[in-house]
Design a protein around this motif. Structure first.
Motif, PDB file in Angstrom:
ATOM      1  N   THR A   1      -4.361   9.779  -2.746  1.00 33.88           N
ATOM      2  CA  THR A   1      -3.999  10.230  -3.989  1.00 33.88           C
ATOM      3  C   THR A   1      -5.110  10.006  -5.049  1.00 33.88           C
ATOM      4  O   THR A   1      -5.552  10.550  -5.969  1.00 33.88           O
ATOM      5  CB  THR A   1      -2.480   9.540  -4.520  1.00 33.88           C
ATOM      6  OG1 THR A   1      -1.836  10.185  -3.358  1.00 33.88           O
ATOM      7  CG2 THR A   1      -2.256  10.392  -5.559  1.00 33.88           C
TER       8      THR A   1
ATOM      9  N   GLU B   1      -3.516   1.496   6.749  1.00 37.04           N
ATOM     10  CA  GLU B   1      -2.399   0.889   6.516  1.00 37.04           C
ATOM     11  C   GLU B   1      -1.090   1.586   7.292  1.00 37.04           C
ATOM     12  O   GLU B   1      -1.269   2.695   7.280  1.00 37.04           O
ATOM     13  CB  GLU B   1      -2.101   0.994   5.090  1.00 37.04           C
ATOM     14  CG  GLU B   1      -0.756   0.419   4.424  1.00 37.04           C
ATOM     15  CD  GLU B   1      -0.727   0.702   2.948  1.00 37.04           C
ATOM     16  OE1 GLU B   1      -0.842   2.026   2.519  1.00 37.04           O
ATOM     17  OE2 GLU B   1      -0.862   0.077   1.967  1.00 37.04           O
TER      18      GLU B   1
ATOM     19  N   THR C   1       3.530   6.038 -10.802  1.00 37.11           N
ATOM     20  CA  THR C   1       4.029   4.774  -9.732  1.00 37.11           C
ATOM     21  C   THR C   1       4.554   5.088  -8.472  1.00 37.11           C
ATOM     22  O   THR C   1       4.811   6.395  -8.330  1.00 37.11           O
ATOM     23  CB  THR C   1       5.139   3.890 -10.555  1.00 37.11           C
ATOM     24  OG1 THR C   1       6.105   4.945 -11.132  1.00 37.11           O
ATOM     25  CG2 THR C   1       4.652   3.246 -11.747  1.00 37.11           C
TER      26      THR C   1
HETATM   27  P1  NAD Z   1       1.370   8.110  -3.445  1.00 32.77           P
HETATM   28  O1  NAD Z   1      -0.241   8.132  -3.439  1.00 32.77           O
HETATM   29  O2  NAD Z   1       1.771   9.318  -2.595  1.00 32.77           O
HETATM   30  O3  NAD Z   1       1.909   8.384  -4.859  1.00 32.77           O
HETATM   31  C1  NAD Z   1       1.652   7.584  -5.983  1.00 32.77           C
HETATM   32  C2  NAD Z   1       2.008   8.146  -7.236  1.00 32.77           C
HETATM   33  O4  NAD Z   1       0.928   9.283  -7.702  1.00 32.77           O
HETATM   34  C3  NAD Z   1       3.370   8.893  -7.378  1.00 32.77           C
HETATM   35  O5  NAD Z   1       3.784   8.658  -8.605  1.00 32.77           O
HETATM   36  C4  NAD Z   1       2.967  10.355  -7.244  1.00 32.77           C
HETATM   37  O6  NAD Z   1       3.916  11.062  -7.582  1.00 32.77           O
HETATM   38  C5  NAD Z   1       1.570  10.503  -7.756  1.00 32.77           C
HETATM   39  N1  NAD Z   1       0.879  11.719  -7.368  1.00 32.77           N
HETATM   40  C6  NAD Z   1       0.943  12.092  -6.199  1.00 32.77           C
HETATM   41  N2  NAD Z   1      -0.180  13.030  -5.954  1.00 32.77           N
HETATM   42  C7  NAD Z   1      -0.724  13.164  -7.149  1.00 32.77           C
HETATM   43  C8  NAD Z   1      -1.683  14.005  -7.871  1.00 32.77           C
HETATM   44  N3  NAD Z   1      -2.466  14.862  -7.158  1.00 32.77           N
HETATM   45  N4  NAD Z   1      -2.018  13.777  -9.176  1.00 32.77           N
HETATM   46  C9  NAD Z   1      -1.595  12.860  -9.850  1.00 32.77           C
HETATM   47  N5  NAD Z   1      -0.454  11.877  -9.625  1.00 32.77           N
HETATM   48  C10 NAD Z   1      -0.106  12.254  -8.034  1.00 32.77           C
HETATM   49  O7  NAD Z   1       1.822   6.862  -3.024  1.00 32.77           O
HETATM   50  P2  NAD Z   1       3.252   6.296  -2.443  1.00 32.77           P
HETATM   51  O8  NAD Z   1       3.521   6.883  -1.256  1.00 32.77           O
HETATM   52  O9  NAD Z   1       4.258   6.489  -3.436  1.00 32.77           O
HETATM   53  O10 NAD Z   1       3.173   4.681  -2.297  1.00 32.77           O
HETATM   54  C11 NAD Z   1       2.710   4.232  -1.339  1.00 32.77           C
HETATM   55  C12 NAD Z   1       1.573   3.603  -1.443  1.00 32.77           C
HETATM   56  O11 NAD Z   1       1.155   2.788  -2.645  1.00 32.77           O
HETATM   57  C13 NAD Z   1       0.828   2.831  -0.468  1.00 32.77           C
HETATM   58  O12 NAD Z   1      -0.447   3.002   0.053  1.00 32.77           O
HETATM   59  C14 NAD Z   1       0.908   1.185  -0.956  1.00 32.77           C
HETATM   60  O13 NAD Z   1      -0.073   0.256  -0.396  1.00 32.77           O
HETATM   61  C15 NAD Z   1       0.454   1.576  -2.301  1.00 32.77           C
HETATM   62  N6  NAD Z   1       0.860   0.275  -3.173  1.00 32.77           N
HETATM   63  C16 NAD Z   1      -0.135  -0.447  -3.902  1.00 32.77           C
HETATM   64  C17 NAD Z   1       0.498  -1.454  -4.540  1.00 32.77           C
HETATM   65  C18 NAD Z   1      -0.730  -2.367  -5.167  1.00 32.77           C
HETATM   66  O14 NAD Z   1      -0.521  -3.057  -6.192  1.00 32.77           O
HETATM   67  N7  NAD Z   1      -1.931  -2.457  -4.821  1.00 32.77           N
HETATM   68  C19 NAD Z   1       1.476  -1.700  -4.981  1.00 32.77           C
HETATM   69  C20 NAD Z   1       2.402  -0.831  -4.290  1.00 32.77           C
HETATM   70  C21 NAD Z   1       2.097   0.285  -3.625  1.00 32.77           C
END
Ligand code: NAD
Length: 483
Positions: free
Chosen positions: A231, A378, A148
């Motif tokens: 990611t 974004e 998440t």
């Molecule tokens: P992120 O992609 O950095 O991380 C998301 C999750 O993935 C985190 O739990 C992180 O620890 C995990 N992660 C990171 N690298 C990984 C890997 N190599 N393998 C497995 N897991 C990994 O995102 P963030 O910065 O936490 O969140 C912001 C993003 O989320 C924005 O782009 C936003 O638009 C998106 N978002 C989308 C929705 C939706 O419903 N579409 C809702 C909220 C946020």
């Protein structure tokens, strides 16, 4: 300093290595707590616990699993203030305007999953062979890995966890490191409700390590992740054949057609830009305004700024919190600088606020170019980029220059136009005559195959489907088939 342990196999624990990292208050830029720095071995422990729990949990009758989700919902409601406090401290969400709202709604998906799962029928299938009776059943997939993001740490966890467990799966969950304390508090609600050990496990630590281990481990069977497209691409390349649900980034757009009422609409559009300090996947991000409305709409947007005040998130009058982390401050700065360098004009804001914390001034800019980063990616900050158009073609060209497409809005009083735009926009959802943030937990939400905003649909029965394998059972009434 407070400590926020992980939760594996029904026990609160630190990382096996004993390492921790600091939880940071983004409104002050200061540490307030310690989080276990989990590693691969911690993730493996969680997978082992979830695997062992699965054999028992899947046999718990659906009605009992549903009742457990309701108990968790009740614990979440009891601890509402505690959840709101941590959302304010760890995310800087204005306590009265945002943190309390997320905490108050946190139990909703647990109740929806509990209810919908009970009436989530599969089917009997008529077939050509008169001797056969064919039935389908939903079965749990196994151990689900859930990742998440930080922007709605309690709400988004609720989009996965209850749907997984009510269908009989067990879960290994890792939150974004900058929202791990809030995850710990949600886990405390789940623990208080008496969920059996191993059914949901929380592992904190770097996503590239803990999350990656959960994705690649043969003991997990499906992957649900909300986060960035970058990611998701890494996870997709690592997940092999495991089913996946990705909820990713967005970039608006909002379109005001020539017959819209700019003054009436401006409060809603401003909120779509500034709510959550713009750190919401469904934010407006780009606003295209018919030329005849442009000047009135810009004035109305500037007037809206009196409602958007950043500052101490505990203050009742604060409506705009900080950005989550310094890297995001840099990204927002880069996007705004790039837009200005490519010809955009600044109507308000435009810089990081003075003082401690990661605050950014609510910003309105106009005339952004199609090739600017604000149009193509974004931004995730409190920015309202506005641009006028004369012909539809100009809008389609600009909108098409971005490969994200989660939620769009169209404002018009013309029903034919509304349908035409809504059907043509390449976003998973289009809202007619309201802000882009409209959603309820049972409604399908997600990206499109022709963009990078996600794979699959979250929401109500759609999440139940993702959390299940559809099993077909054929019952033969006649003699066994021979050649
Ligand atoms: P992120 O992609 O950095 O991380 C998301 C999750 O993935 C985190 O739990 C992180 O620890 C995990 N992660 C990171 N690298 C990984 C890997 N190599 N393998 C497995 N897991 C990994 O995102 P963030 O910065 O936490 O969140 C912001 C993003 O989320 C924005 O782009 C936003 O638009 C998106 N978002 C989308 C929705 C939706 O419903 N579409 C809702 C909220 C946020």
């Amino acid at each position: 300093m407070s400590e926020y342990p992980m939760y594996i196999d029904g026990c609160w624990c630190g990382a096996a290595s004993g390492e921790t990292f600091d939880a940071i208050n983004p409104a002050r830029g200061e540490p307030f707590g310690k989080i276990p720095q989990g590693r691969r071995e911690d993730a493996r422990r969680a997978v082992a616990a979830a695997g062992a729990a699965f054999d028992t949990w899947r046999k718990v009758p659906l009605w009992e699993r549903s009742a457990m989700c309701v108990k968790i919902a009740e614990a979440i409601d009891r601890r509402r203030d505690e959840l709101a406090d941590i959302l304010c401290t760890e995310l800087g969400k204005p306590r009265h305007q945002e943190a309390l709202a997320e905490a108050s709604e946190a139990s909703t998906p647990w109740r929806i999953a509990a209810e919908q799962a009970k009436y989530f029928e599969a089917h009997t299938k008529p077939c050509e062979d008169a001797q056969k009776r064919v039935l389908t059943f939903w079965q749990p997939r196994g151990v689900v890995a859930v990742m998440t993001p930080w922007n709605f740490p309690v709400a988004i966890a609720g989009e996965y966890l209850p749907y997984a467990i009510v269908m009989g799966n067990t879960v290994c969950w890792t939150p974004a490191p900058t929202a791990a304390a809030a995850a710990n508090k949600l886990m405390a609600c789940i623990d208080e409700a008496g969920l059996p050990p191993g059914v949901i496990n929380l592992v904190t630590g770097p996503g590239a390590e803990v999350g990656d281990e959960l994705v690649v481990h043969p003991g997990t069977h499906a992957v649900g992740m909300t986060g960035s497209p970058a990611t998701a691409k890494i996870i997709a390349s690592r997940a092999g054949l495991k089913p996946r649900l990705f909820e990713l980034g967005g970039n608006g757009p909002i379109i005001l057609l020539a017959d819209a009422d700019p003054e009436k609409i401006a409060p809603s559009v401003a909120a779509a830009c500034f709510f959550g300090a713009g750190q919401v996947c469904s934010c407006a991000e780009r606003i295209f305004v018919a030329e005849n409305l442009y000047s009135a709409f810009c004035d109305a947007m500037v007037a809206q700024l009196e409602h958007w005040k950043y500052g101490d998130p505990w203050d009742e009058n604060t409506t705009l919190g900080p950005l989550n982390n310094p890297q995001l401050v840099d990204k927002v700065s880069r996007h705004v600088d790039d837009a200005l360098a490519k010809g955009a004009r600044l109507l308000a804001g435009g810089k990081r606020s003075a003082g401690p914390g990661f605050f950014w001034e609510p910003t309105i800019l106009t005339d952004f170019s199609t090739d600017s980063l604000i149009n193509q990616e974004e931004t995730f900050g409190p920015i309202a980029p506005i641009r006028s158009f004369r012909s539809e073609e100009e809008v389609w060209q600009a909108v098409g220059a971005c490969n994200l497409g989660l939620v769009s809005s169209v404002f018009t009083r013309d029903v034919d136009q509304a349908w035409r735009w809504a059907e043509a926009l390449n976003t998973g959802m289009t809202v007619v005559n309201d802000w882009t943030h409209f959603w309820e937990h049972h409604l399908p939400f997600g990206g499109m195959a022709r963009n990078e905003s996600g794979v699959g649909r979250i929401g109500g029965r759609h999440t139940l489907e993702f959390m299940s394998d559809l099993k077909t059972i054929v019952f033969n009434l006649g003699d066994p088939t021979t050649f």
